[in-house]
Design a protein around this motif. Structure first.
Motif, PDB file in Angstrom:
ATOM      1  N   GLY A 114       0.777  -1.224   0.000  1.00 29.71           N
ATOM      2  CA  GLY A 114       0.000   0.000   0.000  1.00 29.71           C
ATOM      3  C   GLY A 114       0.807   1.272   0.000  1.00 29.71           C
ATOM      4  O   GLY A 114       0.253   2.352   0.233  1.00 29.71           O
ATOM      5  N   LYS A 115       2.120   1.176  -0.259  1.00 31.50           N
ATOM      6  CA  LYS A 115       2.938   2.386  -0.365  1.00 31.50           C
ATOM      7  C   LYS A 115       2.662   3.025  -1.723  1.00 31.50           C
ATOM      8  O   LYS A 115       2.929   2.431  -2.763  1.00 31.50           O
ATOM      9  N   THR A 116       2.129   4.238  -1.695  1.00 33.41           N
ATOM     10  CA  THR A 116       1.633   4.855  -2.922  1.00 33.41           C
ATOM     11  C   THR A 116       2.753   5.151  -3.905  1.00 33.41           C
ATOM     12  O   THR A 116       3.896   5.406  -3.532  1.00 33.41           O
ATOM     13  N   LYS A 117       2.371   5.151  -5.165  1.00 35.04           N
ATOM     14  CA  LYS A 117       3.324   5.321  -6.253  1.00 35.04           C
ATOM     15  C   LYS A 117       3.715   6.785  -6.415  1.00 35.04           C
ATOM     16  O   LYS A 117       2.872   7.677  -6.338  1.00 35.04           O
ATOM     17  N   GLN A 118       4.985   7.015  -6.656  1.00 36.84           N
ATOM     18  CA  GLN A 118       5.503   8.363  -6.868  1.00 36.84           C
ATOM     19  C   GLN A 118       5.698   8.616  -8.361  1.00 36.84           C
ATOM     20  O   GLN A 118       5.772   7.686  -9.164  1.00 36.84           O
ATOM     21  N   PRO A 119       5.760   9.896  -8.772  1.00 34.24           N
ATOM     22  CA  PRO A 119       5.935  10.206 -10.197  1.00 34.24           C
ATOM     23  C   PRO A 119       7.146   9.495 -10.791  1.00 34.24           C
ATOM     24  O   PRO A 119       8.211   9.422 -10.184  1.00 34.24           O
ATOM     25  N   GLY A 120       6.958   8.959 -11.982  1.00 34.26           N
ATOM     26  CA  GLY A 120       8.040   8.283 -12.692  1.00 34.26           C
ATOM     27  C   GLY A 120       8.130   6.795 -12.451  1.00 34.26           C
ATOM     28  O   GLY A 120       8.809   6.089 -13.205  1.00 34.26           O
ATOM     29  N   MET A 121       7.458   6.293 -11.415  1.00 32.99           N
ATOM     30  CA  MET A 121       7.591   4.871 -11.088  1.00 32.99           C
ATOM     31  C   MET A 121       6.989   3.954 -12.159  1.00 32.99           C
ATOM     32  O   MET A 121       7.521   2.871 -12.422  1.00 32.99           O
ATOM     33  N   VAL A 122       5.876   4.367 -12.773  1.00 33.07           N
ATOM     34  CA  VAL A 122       5.210   3.465 -13.719  1.00 33.07           C
ATOM     35  C   VAL A 122       6.106   3.112 -14.899  1.00 33.07           C
ATOM     36  O   VAL A 122       5.922   2.075 -15.534  1.00 33.07           O
ATOM     37  N   ALA A 123       7.089   3.953 -15.196  1.00 35.67           N
ATOM     38  CA  ALA A 123       7.962   3.670 -16.332  1.00 35.67           C
ATOM     39  C   ALA A 123       8.789   2.410 -16.130  1.00 35.67           C
ATOM     40  O   ALA A 123       9.281   1.830 -17.108  1.00 35.67           O
ATOM     41  N   GLY A 124       8.954   1.967 -14.889  1.00 31.09           N
ATOM     42  CA  GLY A 124       9.705   0.745 -14.622  1.00 31.09           C
ATOM     43  C   GLY A 124       8.822  -0.461 -14.389  1.00 31.09           C
ATOM     44  O   GLY A 124       9.289  -1.464 -13.838  1.00 31.09           O
ATOM     45  N   GLU A 125       7.561  -0.379 -14.843  1.00 33.84           N
ATOM     46  CA  GLU A 125       6.605  -1.432 -14.494  1.00 33.84           C
ATOM     47  C   GLU A 125       5.908  -2.095 -15.684  1.00 33.84           C
ATOM     48  O   GLU A 125       5.231  -3.111 -15.487  1.00 33.84           O
ATOM     49  N   TYR A 126       6.032  -1.555 -16.874  1.00 35.90           N
ATOM     50  CA  TYR A 126       5.242  -2.062 -17.999  1.00 35.90           C
ATOM     51  C   TYR A 126       6.144  -2.660 -19.071  1.00 35.90           C
ATOM     52  O   TYR A 126       7.242  -2.180 -19.328  1.00 35.90           O
ATOM     53  N   ALA A 127       5.646  -3.734 -19.688  1.00 35.31           N
ATOM     54  CA  ALA A 127       6.464  -4.536 -20.590  1.00 35.31           C
ATOM     55  C   ALA A 127       7.038  -3.712 -21.733  1.00 35.31           C
ATOM     56  O   ALA A 127       8.217  -3.855 -22.076  1.00 35.31           O
ATOM     57  N   ARG A 128       6.218  -2.856 -22.334  1.00 34.12           N
ATOM     58  CA  ARG A 128       6.692  -2.141 -23.510  1.00 34.12           C
ATOM     59  C   ARG A 128       7.862  -1.217 -23.165  1.00 34.12           C
ATOM     60  O   ARG A 128       8.868  -1.180 -23.875  1.00 34.12           O
ATOM     61  N   THR A 129       7.740  -0.487 -22.066  1.00 27.38           N
ATOM     62  CA  THR A 129       8.863   0.372 -21.669  1.00 27.38           C
ATOM     63  C   THR A 129      10.032  -0.466 -21.162  1.00 27.38           C
ATOM     64  O   THR A 129      11.191  -0.065 -21.301  1.00 27.38           O
ATOM     65  N   GLY A 130       9.734  -1.633 -20.589  1.00 28.32           N
ATOM     66  CA  GLY A 130      10.811  -2.542 -20.210  1.00 28.32           C
ATOM     67  C   GLY A 130      11.596  -3.006 -21.428  1.00 28.32           C
ATOM     68  O   GLY A 130      12.837  -3.047 -21.415  1.00 28.32           O
ATOM     69  N   LEU A 131      10.882  -3.353 -22.500  1.00 27.55           N
ATOM     70  CA  LEU A 131      11.551  -3.757 -23.738  1.00 27.55           C
ATOM     71  C   LEU A 131      12.379  -2.608 -24.310  1.00 27.55           C
ATOM     72  O   LEU A 131      13.485  -2.809 -24.823  1.00 27.55           O
ATOM     73  N   GLU A 132      11.840  -1.392 -24.218  1.00 26.91           N
ATOM     74  CA  GLU A 132      12.575  -0.224 -24.716  1.00 26.91           C
ATOM     75  C   GLU A 132      13.818   0.049 -23.875  1.00 26.91           C
ATOM     76  O   GLU A 132      14.909   0.298 -24.410  1.00 26.91           O
ATOM     77  N   ARG A 133      13.666  -0.003 -22.555  1.00 26.88           N
ATOM     78  CA  ARG A 133      14.829   0.191 -21.679  1.00 26.88           C
ATOM     79  C   ARG A 133      15.883  -0.881 -21.912  1.00 26.88           C
ATOM     80  O   ARG A 133      17.081  -0.621 -21.819  1.00 26.88           O
ATOM     81  N   GLY A 134      15.426  -2.087 -22.189  1.00 26.00           N
ATOM     82  CA  GLY A 134      16.369  -3.170 -22.449  1.00 26.00           C
ATOM     83  C   GLY A 134      17.267  -2.859 -23.630  1.00 26.00           C
ATOM     84  O   GLY A 134      18.467  -3.156 -23.611  1.00 26.00           O
ATOM     85  N   MET A 135      16.687  -2.261 -24.685  1.00 26.02           N
ATOM     86  CA  MET A 135      17.513  -1.899 -25.846  1.00 26.02           C
ATOM     87  C   MET A 135      18.521  -0.807 -25.487  1.00 26.02           C
ATOM     88  O   MET A 135      19.670  -0.840 -25.948  1.00 26.02           O
ATOM     89  N   VAL A 136      18.091   0.160 -24.677  1.00 30.03           N
ATOM     90  CA  VAL A 136      18.995   1.231 -24.261  1.00 30.03           C
ATOM     91  C   VAL A 136      20.168   0.647 -23.472  1.00 30.03           C
ATOM     92  O   VAL A 136      21.336   0.979 -23.722  1.00 30.03           O
ATOM     93  N   ILE A 137      19.859  -0.230 -22.516  1.00 33.17           N
ATOM     94  CA  ILE A 137      20.914  -0.839 -21.700  1.00 33.17           C
ATOM     95  C   ILE A 137      21.797  -1.732 -22.564  1.00 33.17           C
ATOM     96  O   ILE A 137      23.026  -1.748 -22.423  1.00 33.17           O
ATOM     97  N   GLY A 138      21.164  -2.478 -23.490  1.00 31.39           N
ATOM     98  CA  GLY A 138      21.931  -3.347 -24.374  1.00 31.39           C
ATOM     99  C   GLY A 138      22.926  -2.576 -25.219  1.00 31.39           C
ATOM    100  O   GLY A 138      24.051  -3.037 -25.456  1.00 31.39           O
ATOM    101  N   ALA A 139      22.519  -1.391 -25.692  1.00 33.23           N
ATOM    102  CA  ALA A 139      23.435  -0.562 -26.474  1.00 33.23           C
ATOM    103  C   ALA A 139      24.607  -0.086 -25.630  1.00 33.23           C
ATOM    104  O   ALA A 139      25.712   0.125 -26.141  1.00 33.23           O
ATOM    105  N   ARG A 140      24.369   0.045 -24.327  1.00 31.13           N
ATOM    106  CA  ARG A 140      25.404   0.556 -23.427  1.00 31.13           C
ATOM    107  C   ARG A 140      26.361  -0.527 -22.949  1.00 31.13           C
ATOM    108  O   ARG A 140      27.584  -0.324 -22.918  1.00 31.13           O
ATOM    109  N   VAL A 141      25.831  -1.715 -22.556  1.00 29.24           N
ATOM    110  CA  VAL A 141      26.689  -2.747 -21.952  1.00 29.24           C
ATOM    111  C   VAL A 141      26.931  -3.935 -22.866  1.00 29.24           C
ATOM    112  O   VAL A 141      27.723  -4.816 -22.528  1.00 29.24           O
ATOM    113  N   GLY A 142      26.236  -3.965 -24.017  1.00 27.10           N
ATOM    114  CA  GLY A 142      26.474  -5.048 -24.968  1.00 27.10           C
ATOM    115  C   GLY A 142      25.512  -6.203 -24.907  1.00 27.10           C
ATOM    116  O   GLY A 142      25.514  -7.064 -25.789  1.00 27.10           O
ATOM    117  N   VAL A 143      24.642  -6.263 -23.881  1.00 23.40           N
ATOM    118  CA  VAL A 143      23.652  -7.328 -23.744  1.00 23.40           C
ATOM    119  C   VAL A 143      22.347  -6.712 -23.262  1.00 23.40           C
ATOM    120  O   VAL A 143      22.348  -5.894 -22.332  1.00 23.40           O
TER     121      VAL A 143
END
Length: 634
Positions: A334-363
């Motif tokens: 029940g700890k309420t959500k703060q601004p910006g948190m939802v971006a780390g919770e949904y598959a589509r943005t997770g897939l997008e973040r994965g590409m960003v991280i992959g470009a940075r670290v190679g995987v």
């Protein structure tokens, strides 16, 4: 006689009559002569010459019984054996004493009771004197026996205690888990019947980030009890860090020669932590960490009773279908959500973040396919709106109960819980090996409940004829890659995608099939686009300013009914990416959307003669989402 596209879609060959879909598999189990471990009732030899899967197998990768502490304290009495029997199509007595039965049995099931407190609450309910010697445990036992609001209060107290590491010590004693785990895996072996029904051994590891940030994972074993029984489930009494879980999984495989994978729980109660751009301990993501996450977590849970985790309207404002069964208020405690948190919770943005991280670290650490489960805590896997038995045992007809205490900062009513989801697996056989292998290669898709048949292929060599129903499947495998695959680096070519969908034979017609693209632009920033590829009534529904008009609405809420007078039973087409840049990382996935239908709340309103509040959602457009196909430049 008309050749059914539906059968072509499934088999890649001409078979007459869509009604054939309603028949059981033609291959039946034979008498066991050299049965593998866990084949208590029969053995099965799949077609060794089969080049690709021709049948989708439906199952639930996330189900709890009364052997999960929170479920038991909430009033669930069903055991893993009850859960498997129900999934196979048998009638069982629910925890409230009513007969429960699926309209259509599942093909496979994973019972994933919580590792923390595994089997303890059922001992508590049974009056184990060693348990009752603890005052907190004794009080919870009395509250559970009282039922109703008191049982729910005991359940919430236990969830909070687990999340904060304050469970009574007696409930953390591993001896209870060892006993329950041995019984559970024996039950799964007993009911595993290759060719007819697959019972997968599993459990849920329940990391809560120390304060209720839900980072749970469902572990699914490829193995029988002879290997799974050599270990006991890892608990968060030992660690909350997913990297430690991955090392435990590696240790299991080294010790037993077996195989195991993890499916992260849908992330809308993680308060942004599931797809955060750092390790659990706050350290930067390294290549090694990214490799471990990608290796051990090939799938992600898109749908379950806590709502959908595909996309969020605030993150995808141009997606008119993103606002679907959204939970975005708080974490597990029940700890309420703060601004910006939802971006780390949904598959589509997770897939997008994965590409960003992959470009940075190679995987790419977030290179996951699509899965779904109910997360029901009733022992009953019921993702169908018309046959929904709620998340917990006491809530079968309490649509407006408070899911969280009023003083916890927010109110979550039970009508916001969702009747979903189920995983479709394209496997060569209904066996543990075949289903698990399909999960590992991500040839899976997530449905919010309907058994929509969905195919998705990508490649460079497709021609117009390949998008025909009688060619699509064979061409897809011969010239391209299926859902979950990787496109080779382009050599001056533009990828084409073949997509096909068929309605649930017992369900609603289809509105449209879309392709969703995510990519990194020239500046390395994530972008996304939604393309309507094929839709019903194309002669009447023309896109206006790039937007397709709604399909219509035949729902009669008062009678919890609808008419299949709109939409299409089958849709097939192709998509060529108009903005493809061979220098840019990208992913693509298909989404098939039904016409509007009644939600479970409409069925309950009619069944129990309840007048729902105006804010209650009474209808929805259900959907199925494929695993992505990825493109990575050379």
């Amino acid at each position: 006689m008309r050749v059914s596209f539906g059968m072509l879609l499934l088999a890649g060959v001409s078979v007459a009559g869509v009604t054939a879909l309603l028949l059981p598999p033609v291959t039946a189990p034979v008498a066991a002569t050299n049965a593998a471990p866990g084949l208590a009732r029969g053995s099965y030899l799949p077609d060794a010459d089969r080049k690709y899967p021709t049948r989708v197998l439906w199952g639930d990768e996330h189900l709890h019984t009364g052997w999960s502490g929170d479920a038991s304290l909430g009033g669930t009495t069903l055991t893993p054996e009850d859960a498997v029997r129900f999934a196979r199509g048998e009638t069982v007595k629910s925890s409230t004493g009513e007969d429960a039965k699926l309209d259509v049995p599942l093909d496979w099931l994973a019972v994933t009771d919580h590792s923390d407190g595994y089997g303890t609450a059922s001992e508590l309910r049974a009056g184990n004197p060693e348990m009752l010697a603890d005052p907190t445990a004794k009080r919870w036992a009395a509250m559970t026996a009282a039922g109703g609001a008191q049982a729910r209060a005991a359940q919430l107290e236990a969830i909070n205690a687990q999340a904060t590491g304050t469970l009574p010590k007696i409930m953390m004693d591993p001896k209870w888990m060892k006993q329950a785990w041995a019984k559970s895996i024996a039950i799964m072996d007993k009911y595993n019947e290759p060719g007819r029904f697959t019972a997968l051994i599993g459990y849920e590891w329940t990391s809560n980030g120390g304060n209720g940030d839900n980072l749970h994972r469902n572990l699914i074993f490829r193995d029988a009890a002879d290997k799974a029984g050599q270990v006991r489930p890892l608990t968060t009494f030992e660690t909350d860090d997913p990297a430690v879980l991955w090392r435990w999984m590696a240790g299991y495989e080294k010790k037993t020669g077996g195989r195991v994978l993890a499916i992260p729980h849908n992330a809308n109660l993680s308060n942004g932590r599931m797809f955060e751009d750092q390790q659990y301990d706050g350290e930067p993501i390294t290549r090694e960490w990214a490799e471990m996450r990608a290796r051990w977590e090939p799938l992600y849970e898109y749908y379950q009773f806590k709502g959908a985790s595909e996309a969020h309207p605030a993150l995808s404002p141009t997606d008119e279908f993103a606002n679907f069964e959204i939970w975005d208020t708080a974490n597990l405690n029940g700890k309420t959500k703060q601004p910006g948190m939802v971006a780390g919770e949904y598959a589509r943005t997770g897939l997008e973040r994965g590409m960003v991280i992959g470009a940075r670290v190679g995987v790419n650490p977030f290179k996951f396919g699509a899965a779904a489960g109910t997360d029901a805590h009733t022992g009953l896997s019921t993702p169908v709106e018309s046959n929904y038995w709620a998340k917990g045992a006491p809530a079968a007809d309490t649509w407006n109960a408070v899911h969280r205490k009023e003083d916890s900062g927010y109110v979550r009513r039970t009508w916001t819980q969702a009747a979903q989801g189920v995983t479709g697996v394209w496997a060569n056989a209904n066996t543990r090996d075949a289903i698990w292998d399909a999960m590992m290669r991500k040839e899976t898709y997530a449905s919010s409940g309907p058994r929509i048949t969905l195919r998705f292929f990508g490649g460079y060599g497709f021609d117009a004829a390949d998008a025909r129903a009688d060619k699509l499947v064979a061409a897809g495998y011969a010239k391209g890659v299926p859902m979950g695959g990787d496109l080779k680096p382009a050599q001056g070519a533009v990828p084409t995608f073949l997509v096909a969908a068929m309605k649930d034979p017992r369900g609603a017609n289809l509105d449209r099939v879309q392709v969703i693209k995510g990519w990194l632009d020239a500046d390395g920033k994530p972008r996304e686009a939604i393309f309507d590829v094929v839709w019903s009534s194309p002669a009447k529904r023309k896109p206006v300013a790039g937007k397709l008009p709604p399909v219509g609405d035949t729902v009669d809420v008062a009678n919890a009914s609808y008419r299949n007078s709109i939409g299409a039973s089958e849709l097939v087409g192709s998509f060529r990416d108009p903005g493809f840049d061979p220098r840019q990382r990208a992913f693509y996935y298909a989404r098939a959307i039904e016409i509007p239908t009644p939600r479970w709340t409409a069925y309950d309103a009619k069944r129990f003669k309840v007048k729902m509040a105006p804010e209650v959602t009474m209808k929805l457009q259900e959907r199925a989402v494929s695993s992505p196909i990825w493109y990575t430049p050379a």
